[in-house]
Design an enzyme around this catalytic site. Structure first.
Site, PDB file in Angstrom:
ATOM      1  N   LYS A 193     -29.324 -38.678 -14.406  1.00 11.51           N
ATOM      2  CA  LYS A 193     -29.074 -37.234 -14.392  1.00 11.51           C
ATOM      3  C   LYS A 193     -29.512 -36.651 -15.733  1.00 11.51           C
ATOM      4  CE  LYS A 193     -25.076 -34.266 -13.271  1.00 11.51           C
ATOM      5  NZ  LYS A 193     -23.636 -34.330 -12.912  1.00 11.51           N
ATOM      6  N   SER A 237     -19.526 -34.432  -8.138  1.00  7.49           N
ATOM      7  CA  SER A 237     -20.945 -34.309  -8.497  1.00  7.49           C
ATOM      8  C   SER A 237     -21.787 -35.536  -8.213  1.00  7.49           C
ATOM      9  CB  SER A 237     -21.080 -33.924  -9.976  1.00  7.49           C
ATOM     10  OG  SER A 237     -20.772 -32.565 -10.148  1.00  7.49           O
ATOM     11  N   SER A 271     -23.373 -31.766  -8.508  1.00 12.72           N
ATOM     12  CA  SER A 271     -24.353 -31.421  -9.503  1.00 12.72           C
ATOM     13  C   SER A 271     -25.443 -32.479  -9.688  1.00 12.72           C
ATOM     14  CB  SER A 271     -23.669 -31.163 -10.838  1.00 12.72           C
ATOM     15  OG  SER A 271     -23.112 -32.326 -11.360  1.00 12.72           O
TER      16      SER A 271
END
Lengths: 519, 519
Positions: free
Chosen positions: A137, A236, A212
């Site tokens: 990420k 997320s 996310s």
């Protein structure tokens, strides 16, 4: 013209050009051709960019099996790295899933690994993750690259150090090759921001890829990565896993080092904390990630991590699974209910498993308190970062409304802690009274949903609030039989009805993955 | 007359009478006779109350060895329990170390354990702590007894449930028989309150027995207990261990269940948290306690505990010990310096050990931030509890000044967290740059000190702030050679000089224990 651009627009244009530059010309695909395709899942193998070896390397294995091939010398680290860089480039051109691209560095490192360790000669012992490509990420610092998290104000500030996890992965022999997209604020279910734009769901571009950690979700769905790492403070890791047909595991806070993650919560904030965990295409790959990290002295990389020995747990008795049909707040949509039934029917036939039907207590108040934890300081901190480059708020962030919740006081924070301690006792009692090993329930009340409509952290955030580990496991896809039914099936009030109405039947939703979750 | 008493005085009188009632008449000793003795360490064996068997049981073993005897059936659980109840009664009459006394229940339970398990017949497997008496700090809830923590406002409110730790100990086969004294507010180095009065140091009644787990300290020093449990948020296990010649270990927060402890911090408070740990007469007994608890599924008793597998760690390489002569803030007194030198000289002769001299960075600012953590909400919460029964503040609480520190805001709290995260990184760097396994340093700049003068949580609180495990290990006692030296040796400023001046030489201090600590 340039003078009419807001600062973030100029930053974005430059950053997007930089991304483009980092994809070799030979790896570009005719994106116009796929512009109007809703589902692009088959493109990586049909676009003609991957040779047969690259197709096999990226298609035929999970990370565990690929690692075995790497360690046996069947494929070199370079071969594997090039294959995944190429496929990630394809995935990015189809779904806009990447942020920082460092294929060159990755291939260079893979070559060095091949030189340093020769699997065939069995000389030097191979590191645990020898040559395995791992995607991260965007919020994980990787030395030499931005950690912009999609905010203009952090572009062109390359990290000086690796985040603890990036450092660990490198020390373990993994190859880092790209970072992936996420929402402005890292708080919504749509991975969309003003620097990189929106990541699309490769199964259905009209649906969210989740957030996310949505860039990872789309990248893994297209097998542009075989092992990704996300963070999860309210879902997320799990939301994009639901949206993209992959496994996603949120461990308890602190087990995997979190130091060096830019998570945009106000510095020093506490309460519900972000956890780092794997996203993968198999259950055993989640274990591979956890085991590799936990066994590698996490404390040496992050003194705030909880450094524990790894244990291969085997059930010593009949596994007792508590099944919750819903959370008592939101009614799962018809395909979700069918998926859960399918799983429960399957498990009920297993003599080593006992199913216990349970109800989850007080979830609505826990959701409210979770939101309060997410907004302890109100919205000033976020808004200030957006304003630095004149960025508007993305639609999903406006929709979830977090930026309009006022902050609280120290006493308000303590009151939240008191209520959470009570909730922890209640849930412990639920587990002990029913002698549960695990809870099985839908990971969310719905599958992937249309863009900007995943507005609740329902189901997922309960386990962040309680800090229980939670995993999402793929089960099935929406099928023709999954008709939408009457809104009156949503029994928990207007909010429930509204969410329930999102499911319009198999015409729109067919192929959307179904999941169950385990805590 | 009664009408002139403040409410707390009436409560105290009643509570003290209840305590007296719970000591069998046959176990009373002529306390007048010992009133003027400064050192009462020999009284348990000379007062004539213990028969030869009871003297042996309470004198000859540490908990590990005693447990072996119990499991081998050499002594029955009843014999062992009666012996420790008797000796605890003596210790209490000499030093006022107990709060709740439940000898009757304990002996009843021991009899039942003897009936249920017959060690000799080797029928039913024995529980891990079969028949072992364990004493607890007053703040642990034990079902049926008060958890007053020495505050009038909580007297006569018997606990309905056991604290998680009490429940675990009972399930593990231990025998609970008494709870022990602590300071009003549980925050000072003198175990003194308006309900139970002050616990005295059995080696020197003019010196503090330490706090906040001072009752345990005195009880263990007189061997009225062989294994005690305390809590430590700034030194509350280690300070009384320093004062009383025993081992005291503060694990990292969460390893030992803390649920059901009344610790008087405002509900929901966070930041620096209290840890539960053992106080004992041997190092291996600390391990016995930890191992027994950690192996017994702590999560079943307290879902907020960190449930980890137990591992018998063996050093795989030369042990690297970082030695800090001082904390850079307070200069250790001459006997403490001699004790440390003695230890370092001893260790330097060991080929399996490497000594590395280190300086601890920024300790003064960490102490300041620690105090801020202890006073996040200011003093209202404490004062309100004291006022309910009209209690005055004990001298040591006035002396440490915590109740006059103003509270902070949510932002202030977050700022503290940011600074602490930085400190954690700095100390991790210290460990990694020097490849340290452990830090060896004095546990405090001084030995036990005169009443109400242990006013700083110096040395101890650093490890709470950083949440590092820390143990106090006895080394020696103050001897004739330990002359006081010139104040100019205290180089770190006026505060240092003031603390340094407490040591007046061996005349007053002879026999006070010396310790080293390990993090």
């Amino acid at each position: 013209m340039a003078s009419e651009m807001k600062p973030y627009q100029a930053i974005s244009a430059k950053k997007k050009a930089q991304q483009q530059d980092r994809i070799p010309k030979a790896w570009r695909i005719p994106t116009d051709k796929f512009q109007n395709a809703t589902n692009v899942m088959d493109v990586p193998l049909t676009c003609g960019l991957l040779n047969e070896t690259e197709s096999r390397i990226t298609s035929d294995y999970d990370a565990t099996a690929l690692l075995e091939q790497l360690k046996a010398g069947v494929w070199s680290a370079e071969q594997v790295t090039v294959a995944f860089c190429k496929r990630a480039a394809i995935a990015h051109q189809l779904t806009n899933c990447l942020t920082e691209i460092f294929f060159d560095d990755a291939i260079e490192r893979a070559k060095k690994l091949d030189q340093e360790y020769d699997p065939k000669s069995r000389g030097k012992p191979l590191p645990p993750l020898f040559g395995l490509p791992v995607s991260l990420k965007d919020s994980f610092q990787v030395s030499g690259y931005d950690t912009s998290t999609g905010l203009g104000c952090y572009v062109d500030e390359p990290a000086e150090d690796n985040s603890a996890l990036a450092a660990m992965l490198i020390d373990l022999g993994a190859v880092l090759y790209c970072k992936t997209n996420l929402p402005q604020s890292i708080m919504t279910g749509d991975s969309d921001n003003n620097v990189f734009g929106r990541t699309l769901n490769p199964r259905n571009k009209l649906f969210t890829a989740g957030g996310s950690t949505g860039g990872e979700g789309a990248l893994l769905a297209l097998r542009g990565s075989i092992l990704g790492v996300g963070t999860d403070i309210g879902g997320s890791i799990r939301v994009p896993s639901v949206c993209n047909g992959i496994y996603g595991f949120r461990p308890s806070v602190g087990l995997v080092p979190h130091s060096g993650v830019r998570d945009l919560t106000p510095p020093g904030t506490d309460g519900v904390r972000s956890a780092v965990g794997p996203m993968a295409t198999s259950l055993r790959d989640c274990a591979l990630f956890l085991k590799s990290i936990v066994q590698a002295d996490t404390w040496k990389y992050d003194s705030t991590s909880i450094s524990i020995p790894w244990v291969d747990l085997k059930p010593a008795h009949k596994l007792r699974i508590g099944v919750a049909q819903n959370d008592g707040v939101y009614t799962p949509s018809p395909p979700i209910r069918r998926g859960l039934k399918q799983v429960v029917d399957l498990l009920s036939g297993n003599n080593d498993i006992e199913i216990i039907h349970i109800n989850l207590p007080d979830v609505e108040s826990h959701y409210q308190d979770f939101i309060s934890y997410m907004t302890l300081s109100g919205s000033d901190y976020y808004n200030e970062q957006f304003e630095r480059t004149g960025e508007p708020t993305i639609p999903s962030l406006t929709a979830i409304g977090l930026l309009s919740v006022p902050g609280t006081t120290l006493q308000g924070f303590f009151n939240l802690n008191v209520r959470r301690a009570e909730a922890a006792k209640t849930y412990l009692k639920l587990f002990r009274d029913n002698d549960l090993d695990v809870i099985l329930m839908p990971p969310a009340p719905h599958t992937a949903v249309p863009l900007d409509s995943w507005t609740k952290a329902a189901y997922t955030s309960l386990w962040n609030y309680l800090d229980y580990p939670a995993i999402v496991i793929p089960v099935d896809q929406v099928q023709d039989m999954d008709f939408a039914d009457d809104l009156s099936n949503a029994k928990f009030g207007p909010d429930d009805e509204q969410l329930y109405s999102l499911y319009t039947g198999p015409e729109q939703y067919k192929g959307a993955p179904l999941y169950w979750t385990r805590s």
